[in-house]
Design a protein around this motif. Sequence first.
Motif, mmCIF file in Angstrom:
data_model
loop_
_atom_site.group_PDB
_atom_site.id
_atom_site.type_symbol
_atom_site.label_atom_id
_atom_site.label_comp_id
_atom_site.label_asym_id
_atom_site.label_seq_id
_atom_site.Cartn_x
_atom_site.Cartn_y
_atom_site.Cartn_z
ATOM 1 N N ASP A 148 -9.076 -16.211 -1.894
ATOM 2 C CA ASP A 148 -8.196 -17.151 -1.201
ATOM 3 C C ASP A 148 -6.867 -17.292 -1.933
ATOM 4 N N ILE A 149 -6.941 -17.350 -3.257
ATOM 5 C CA ILE A 149 -5.703 -17.472 -4.038
ATOM 6 C C ILE A 149 -4.849 -16.218 -3.876
ATOM 7 N N CYS A 150 -5.510 -15.051 -3.896
ATOM 8 C CA CYS A 150 -4.769 -13.794 -3.739
ATOM 9 C C CYS A 150 -4.088 -13.729 -2.370
ATOM 10 N N SER A 151 -4.802 -14.108 -1.330
ATOM 11 C CA SER A 151 -4.223 -14.053 0.004
ATOM 12 C C SER A 151 -3.046 -14.995 0.148
ATOM 13 N N ALA A 152 -3.081 -16.091 -0.593
ATOM 14 C CA ALA A 152 -1.975 -17.044 -0.523
ATOM 15 C C ALA A 152 -0.839 -16.683 -1.459
ATOM 16 N N PRO A 155 1.784 -12.715 -0.834
ATOM 17 C CA PRO A 155 3.089 -12.697 -0.142
ATOM 18 C C PRO A 155 4.205 -13.304 -0.984
ATOM 19 N N TYR A 156 3.901 -14.385 -1.679
ATOM 20 C CA TYR A 156 4.922 -15.006 -2.528
ATOM 21 C C TYR A 156 5.312 -14.083 -3.678
ATOM 22 N N LEU A 157 4.309 -13.454 -4.301
ATOM 23 C CA LEU A 157 4.594 -12.567 -5.421
ATOM 24 C C LEU A 157 5.378 -11.343 -4.974
ATOM 25 N N LEU A 158 5.041 -10.806 -3.801
ATOM 26 C CA LEU A 158 5.794 -9.660 -3.286
ATOM 27 C C LEU A 158 7.252 -10.042 -3.008
ATOM 28 N N ALA A 162 10.501 -8.492 -4.930
ATOM 29 C CA ALA A 162 11.671 -7.929 -4.246
ATOM 30 C C ALA A 162 12.953 -8.613 -4.719
ATOM 31 N N TYR A 163 12.867 -9.907 -4.938
ATOM 32 C CA TYR A 163 14.046 -10.624 -5.434
ATOM 33 C C TYR A 163 14.422 -10.148 -6.832
ATOM 34 N N LEU A 164 13.413 -9.986 -7.708
ATOM 35 C CA LEU A 164 13.693 -9.521 -9.065
ATOM 36 C C LEU A 164 14.238 -8.099 -9.064
ATOM 37 N N GLN A 165 13.704 -7.252 -8.189
ATOM 38 C CA GLN A 165 14.225 -5.888 -8.095
ATOM 39 C C GLN A 165 15.681 -5.884 -7.639
#
Length: 221
Positions: A148-152, A155-158, A162-165
């Motif tokens: 459940d934590i991974c699914s939530a 998307p935020y981590l991705l 992308a922002y950090l890249q």
Amino acid sequence: MGGAVGRWRRPMGGGGGAVGRLEMAAARGDAEEAAAGGESGPSVPAAPGRAQVFATVVDTFLEKLVAAGSYQRFANCYCCFYKLQPEMTRSIYDQFISQLQTSIKEEIQEVKDEGNLEPLFNSLDKIVEEAKNREEPAWRPSGIPEEDICSAMVPYLLKHRAYLQKILKEKEEENRKVAESVLAGRDRIAELQQLIQARKHAWQAISKEQRELMATLKEPQ
């Protein structure tokens, strides 16, 4: 004031006040829809919004509060004063109930304003209404906290990656421009050094020629 207090003192057993208000609100909504659309078939009662339900709950709470603190109980608490001044006792009770209701309503309105509840209620109603036409099932926890934590969080981590890249790419571009500027500065310094050396050699050559010329002029005839 007595008529208003009498209206507030009507006991509403089992949440009857809230149900009555909701039914009246639904009936008004049906009448407005029928007048606007001109539909002849039976209309489905519209569910009241959460803001309206909240207001109804507050009104019902006030009604029950006034019913619990009835005038008879107030008079029993101050029976001696009631026997001497019944009209004054009634007036004091009416003022007390009026100020109590006003104070509670102001406090609740302040809470609504501070918490921005009205727009949140409307936003939640909109989300629920949009979810009615959704065909795919809504998300439900699987019972495994890690999944459940991974699914939530994924998307935020991705999104964060992308922002950090993007920031990294911008910094690399800035560093490249700075490095090019430094190299260009070094090349300019090297050119200036060569120019200085060339002018130095030229000046030395001219100075030597002048000394030789002066020596020639000083020789005896």
